[in-house]
Motif scaffolding. Structure first.
Motif, PDB file in Angstrom:
ATOM      1  N   LYS A 296     -22.816 -29.500   1.968  1.00 34.32           N
ATOM      2  CA  LYS A 296     -22.489 -28.846   3.240  1.00 34.32           C
ATOM      3  C   LYS A 296     -21.021 -28.441   3.285  1.00 34.32           C
ATOM      4  O   LYS A 296     -20.166 -29.074   2.656  1.00 34.32           O
ATOM      5  CB  LYS A 296     -22.791 -29.778   4.417  1.00 34.32           C
ATOM      6  CG  LYS A 296     -24.275 -30.075   4.617  1.00 34.32           C
ATOM      7  CD  LYS A 296     -24.480 -30.941   5.854  1.00 34.32           C
ATOM      8  CE  LYS A 296     -25.953 -31.197   6.109  1.00 34.32           C
ATOM      9  NZ  LYS A 296     -26.161 -32.004   7.334  1.00 34.32           N
ATOM     10  N   THR A 297     -20.753 -27.402   4.072  1.00 35.38           N
ATOM     11  CA  THR A 297     -19.382 -26.947   4.285  1.00 35.38           C
ATOM     12  C   THR A 297     -18.714 -27.783   5.381  1.00 35.38           C
ATOM     13  O   THR A 297     -19.349 -28.616   6.027  1.00 35.38           O
ATOM     14  CB  THR A 297     -19.363 -25.474   4.707  1.00 35.38           C
ATOM     15  OG1 THR A 297     -20.066 -25.343   5.952  1.00 35.38           O
ATOM     16  CG2 THR A 297     -20.027 -24.597   3.663  1.00 35.38           C
TER      17      THR A 297
ATOM     18  N   ASP B 299     -18.953 -19.328   9.707  1.00 39.05           N
ATOM     19  CA  ASP B 299     -20.230 -19.778  10.293  1.00 39.05           C
ATOM     20  C   ASP B 299     -20.078 -20.273  11.730  1.00 39.05           C
ATOM     21  O   ASP B 299     -20.749 -21.227  12.140  1.00 39.05           O
ATOM     22  CB  ASP B 299     -20.852 -20.867   9.423  1.00 39.05           C
ATOM     23  CG  ASP B 299     -21.095 -20.391   8.005  1.00 39.05           C
ATOM     24  OD1 ASP B 299     -21.785 -19.379   7.834  1.00 39.05           O
ATOM     25  OD2 ASP B 299     -20.556 -21.032   7.077  1.00 39.05           O
TER      26      ASP B 299
ATOM     27  N   ALA C   9     -19.566 -24.027  12.419  1.00 39.80           N
ATOM     28  CA  ALA C   9     -20.604 -25.017  12.105  1.00 39.80           C
ATOM     29  C   ALA C   9     -20.515 -25.434  10.643  1.00 39.80           C
ATOM     30  O   ALA C   9     -20.039 -24.688   9.783  1.00 39.80           O
ATOM     31  CB  ALA C   9     -21.981 -24.442  12.399  1.00 39.80           C
ATOM     32  N   SER C  10     -20.997 -26.634  10.365  1.00 40.09           N
ATOM     33  CA  SER C  10     -21.179 -27.091   8.992  1.00 40.09           C
ATOM     34  C   SER C  10     -22.557 -26.637   8.544  1.00 40.09           C
ATOM     35  O   SER C  10     -23.558 -26.929   9.193  1.00 40.09           O
ATOM     36  CB  SER C  10     -21.071 -28.615   8.913  1.00 40.09           C
ATOM     37  OG  SER C  10     -21.434 -29.077   7.627  1.00 40.09           O
ATOM     38  N   VAL C  11     -22.625 -25.894   7.433  1.00 39.63           N
ATOM     39  CA  VAL C  11     -23.904 -25.341   6.978  1.00 39.63           C
ATOM     40  C   VAL C  11     -24.226 -25.820   5.576  1.00 39.63           C
ATOM     41  O   VAL C  11     -23.340 -26.168   4.791  1.00 39.63           O
ATOM     42  CB  VAL C  11     -23.883 -23.799   7.013  1.00 39.63           C
ATOM     43  CG1 VAL C  11     -23.626 -23.299   8.424  1.00 39.63           C
ATOM     44  CG2 VAL C  11     -22.850 -23.239   6.048  1.00 39.63           C
ATOM     45  N   GLU C  12     -25.503 -25.843   5.256  1.00 38.10           N
ATOM     46  CA  GLU C  12     -25.941 -26.223   3.924  1.00 38.10           C
ATOM     47  C   GLU C  12     -25.692 -25.074   2.950  1.00 38.10           C
ATOM     48  O   GLU C  12     -25.800 -23.904   3.313  1.00 38.10           O
ATOM     49  CB  GLU C  12     -27.416 -26.601   3.940  1.00 38.10           C
ATOM     50  CG  GLU C  12     -27.695 -27.864   4.744  1.00 38.10           C
ATOM     51  CD  GLU C  12     -29.144 -28.295   4.637  1.00 38.10           C
ATOM     52  OE1 GLU C  12     -29.997 -27.458   4.261  1.00 38.10           O
ATOM     53  OE2 GLU C  12     -29.435 -29.480   4.913  1.00 38.10           O
TER      54      GLU C  12
END
Length: 876
Positions: A702-703, A710, A713-716
């Motif tokens: 994840k980021t 994004d 947000a934390s994204v995969e």
């Protein structure tokens, strides 16, 4: 003839008596035992460990809250270990020599004043504090009689735990004794933290005599027993055996071969706590009391020693590593042992306590080879904690004047990680470690390489972190000062001269044509800049064809906003810059309190190879360090987070930013990413830049949260960039960094290439000139603590310990593209002639195939007169 020492063998040293007789009061965690707020930069904190066990500092940090702020202005991530009963000193790197002589950790970051709050944290939880966070007390807490300004404070002797509430009112007089400004004499010792009345009473055994040599005595194996502690603790005994070795704080005695019990579970050796000792090699009798000192069975409170003045033989046991499953070294405690051809794996406390760790192999950072959380990762974590034995100086002193087992130690004759060692002596157990006390100098087979071992091509590229190369600030009168707030490097002209000389020596011997630099002062590119200073020093007195130039930003301004930056050197005789350099700003994370977490800007430059005219691009990087504090680190981090160090998610976001910048930029076909990515080889950022399978890895990467990407947000992340980690193919066992405190090696410095460049690689290697070397050889340590005038020779010039990271080099062989064959040159002799016409006529009206398709000049799928006339037009 016998020699008798009695009764009670006074005087025992007070330090030994207090430690052995009374032990250390049991606290739950570390706490601050001394606070120094002195003149100028004379600021230091002493942290005490009275828990009864060694404490690894990997989860500990110190924070300073300036002027009533609710947010820490300085965070120091501590390193190393605090042994039980010892202290750890944190000091400003600009403090005076008295303070720095006791320091275990120094920093050039801003230190506190009297009105600033301080916290000591373990895993993010406050375990001690000074002051009150969020409150500005004016000039200090307390007053001129007992306060935090211009005074030294020491914890009262009855205080052995920290103030864990950093938000409540703070009155220093409740727990602290005050001393005048610049009082440093107690720094580095527990002072009032050890209990005991200090009267020197050794609690002896009532003057019991040891008796006559040969009389009945308690066998040493009976004293030791078959368990981890003696079954005779607090019993008065008389033992008799061979004196095998002497330390400053006692001696070792071992049962004669004829009196051994033959039980492999019981030790035949014992440590005697004594200020006096019989002759080594003689039989002796000792009367004393059996005790356990932090796990070591010993005889203390000695009332009588008889030197029998006769010799005998005692056995010696070979320690072979790895140990068999379930085995340990407890059954050899106190006995003579020997080791052969073990590797040095730990130099954490080489000069602090005169200790060197040995193992059958160098310990690898688990995340350098396995993804965190995998079974392989867990297995390596467990293996790294096993199969270690140490060599120990016999002086029992911190910073011994020389190593008793290696008296010839110097810059040119060091011992370092990976060296091969053979040694023999009794096995001590101290502060959780089994330690051989060598009875004669050890045999060391060194592993230094004078030059990198690299197969040659026609282009060499290297990555080199130069450890805060700051060349000073030019003053109005033309002099150069190293006393300025942005300086993270040398604190004096002498230190800078040594630092620069070693870096220059290393760069010249690297013999690379393009060098990516990290941690060079970010002060532009003019004649007084750090990068110009370095290039001038490297170029001095070398042939023009070997000289370097540097890449500057497009506008000549600073590269990003950090005090340090990346840099790029190149040899104009080998490559020329192709276009202007591009800057790649890295993601910025916003913390909950509004503060920003940033990292260094990347530098991207295309080059043309002079000999072949082939083009390539290099991106130089320095990702966020593991010692920083990011948003995810305070949000219930999992093993996946903690195993990779702080700010892992932000480094993932940096990897994506870099990869996308490389993809979208107008660049040559060959691409290279290099630099200090602050990520070990199997960690998330490297997986993103290369490739990974979430199913095999066990989780999806994840980021970071709260960046511009994004929507914050934390994204995969499942899409990767497909670069190849060069080291995995060409130097899989190499490493660039040895982490102080962990005793483990790994690679933080990487070279990644795309497929087009991978085809050109001939060889690659880590040149281990820095990471395996004891940090005491470093320019600032060597000058500050180990001057030649005291007998050491740590200030010589060479490539070794020119930094704390090792350079990584890659050799390539670029080949000029073959010139295109002209249309109509069917015989490929570089000309269009009648021979080609004849060849065309021979193909007229034949079916077009893969072998004769070049004759179909019109591209209509047939070879006809149209192609004949098209050929004639080529002759015009």
């Amino acid at each position: 003839m016998k020699q008798t020492f009695h009764p009670a063998l006074r005087p025992l040293t007070v330090a030994v008596l207090l430690a052995q007789t009374f032990g250390v009061s049991a606290a739950d965690d570390l706490y601050i035992s001394e606070y120094i707020e002195g003149s100028s930069n004379n600021k230091a904190l002493e942290i005490a460990n009275t828990t009864g066990a060694d404490i690894d500092l990997a989860a500990y940090e110190v924070q300073y809250f300036f002027n009533g702020s609710l947010t820490a202005g300085t965070t120091l991530n501590l390193t190393g270990t605090v042994p039980a009963g010892e202290v750890y000193v944190v000091a400003s790197s600009a403090a005076n020599d008295t303070i720095l002589g006791q320091a275990d950790f120094t920093s050039g970051s801003s230190f506190y004043n009297g009105d600033d709050a301080i916290t000591l944290l373990n895993g993010g939880v406050v375990v001690d504090s000074i002051g009150q966070i969020g409150t500005d007390p004016g000039s200090q807490w307390g007053d001129s009689n007992n306060g935090t300004q211009n005074q030294t404070l020491r914890r009262k002797s009855n205080v052995t735990a920290g103030d864990t509430n950093a938000d409540d009112a703070f009155d220093p007089s409740l727990e602290w004794d005050a001393f005048p400004q610049d009082t440093f004499d107690g720094l580095g010792s527990l002072d009032g933290a050890n209990p005991g009345d200090g009267d020197g009473d050794d609690g002896d055994t009532g003057g019991v005599a040891a008796g006559q040599c040969g009389e009945t005595a308690t066998f040493i194996h009976v004293v030791q027993g078959s368990g981890n502690s003696s079954p005779l603790v607090d019993s008065a005994v008389i033992v008799e055996g061979l004196v095998t070795a002497v330390r400053e704080d006692g001696f070792f005695i071992q049962e004669e071969v004829a009196d051994e019990d033959g039980d492999p579970a019981t030790s035949e050796g014992l440590f005697i706590v004594s200020a006096e000792a019989p002759v080594v090699g003689n039989i002796a009798r000792v009367a004393g009391s059996v005790g356990e000192f932090f796990g070591r069975t010993q005889l203390a409170d000695v009332s009588d020693i008889v030197d029998c003045a006769v010799t005998a033989e005692a056995s010696s046991t070979l320690i072979s590593l790895p140990l068999q499953a379930g085995a340990d070294l407890e059954s050899l405690e106190g006995m003579q042992v020997r080791v052969a051809d073990l590797k040095i794996s730990d130099v954490n406390d080489l000069w602090r306590f005169g200790e060197v760790g040995l193992s059958n192999e160098i310990k690898r950072q688990p995340t350098d080879v396995y993804a965190p959380g995998t079974s392989e990762y867990e297995a390596l974590v467990a293996a790294n904690a096993e199969n270690q034995v140490y060599l120990e100086d016999t002086s029992a002193a911190s910073f011994p004047p020389e190593l008793s087992f290696y008296t010839q130690f110097s810059y040119s004759n060091t011992i370092r990680i990976g060296d091969i060692v053979s040694a023999a002596g009794p096995l001590n157990f101290s502060f959780g470690k089994y330690k051989i006390n060598p009875t004669e100098p050890v045999v060391v087979i060194g592993t230094r390489e004078a030059l990198p071992e690299l197969q040659s091509g026609n282009l060499t590229i290297a990555s080199f972190n130069v450890l805060n190369y700051f060349n000073g600030e030019v003053q109005a009168d033309g002099t150069v000062s190293f006393d300025y707030s942005a300086n993270r490097g040398a604190s004096s002209p002498e230190a800078f001269e040594l630092q620069q000389a070693r870096i220059v020596d290393a760069i010249r011997k690297l013999d690379a044509d393009v060098i990516g630099l990290m941690e060079i002062e970010n002060d532009g590119y003019d004649q007084s800049s750090a990068i110009q200073s370095l290039v001038d020093a490297v170029n001095a007195d070398i042939p023009e064809a070997e000289q370097f130039a540097f890449v500057a930003t497009a506008d000549g301004g600073l590269l990003g906003t950090d005090a340090i930056a990346v840099g790029l050197l190149y040899r104009p005789a080998v490559v020329t810059p192709d276009g202007i350099a591009k800057e790649v700003p890295m993601p910025i994370q916003t913390l909950e309190n509004g503060n920003l977490v940033q990292m260094r800007t990347a530098l991207l430059q295309s080059f043309s190879h002079v000999d072949t005219e082939e083009r390539f691009a290099v991106a130089v990087n320095h990702f966020k360090s593991k010692g920083s504090q990011c948003l995810e680190d305070g949000a219930s981090p999992t093993l996946i987070d903690t195993a990779q160090g702080s700010c892992n998610a932000l480094r993932v976001s940096a990897a994506i930013t870099l990869g996308e910048a490389m993809t979208s930029a107008d660049l040559p076909e060959r691409l290279m990413i290099l630099g200090d990515l602050n990520a070990y080889s199997a960690e998330d950022p490297i997986a993103i830049l290369t490739e990974y399978d979430p199913a095999e890895r066990g989780y999806t990467i994840k980021t970071a949260m709260n960046t511009a990407a994004d929507g914050g947000a934390s994204v995969e992340v499942t899409e990767t960039f497909g670069y190849t980690n060069v080291a995995e193919q060409f130097d899989p066992n190499g490493f660039s960094y040895w982490f102080f405190g962990s005793g483990q090696v790994g690679s933080l410095d990487h070279i990644l290439v795309n497929d087009a460049m991978l085809d050109d690689i001939v060889d690659a290697t880590h040149w281990n000139i820095n990471a395996p070397e004891p940090y005491q050889l470093q320019y600032d340590q060597a000058l500050r603590f180990y001057p030649d005038s005291e007998g050491y020779s740590f200030t010589e010039v060479g490539p070794y310990r020119s930094s704390d990271h090792d350079p990584f080099l890659v050799s390539l062989n670029l080949e000029a593209a073959a010139p295109a064959t002209p249309v109509g040159d069917f015989n490929k002799d570089g000309r269009i002639t009648g021979k080609d016409l004849a060849a065309l006529i021979g193909q007229l009206y034949r079916k077009v195939t893969d072998t004769n398709a070049q004759f179909d000049l019109t591209g209509d799928g047939r070879i006809t007169l149209k192609d004949f006339f098209a050929f004639l037009r080529l002759l015009r």
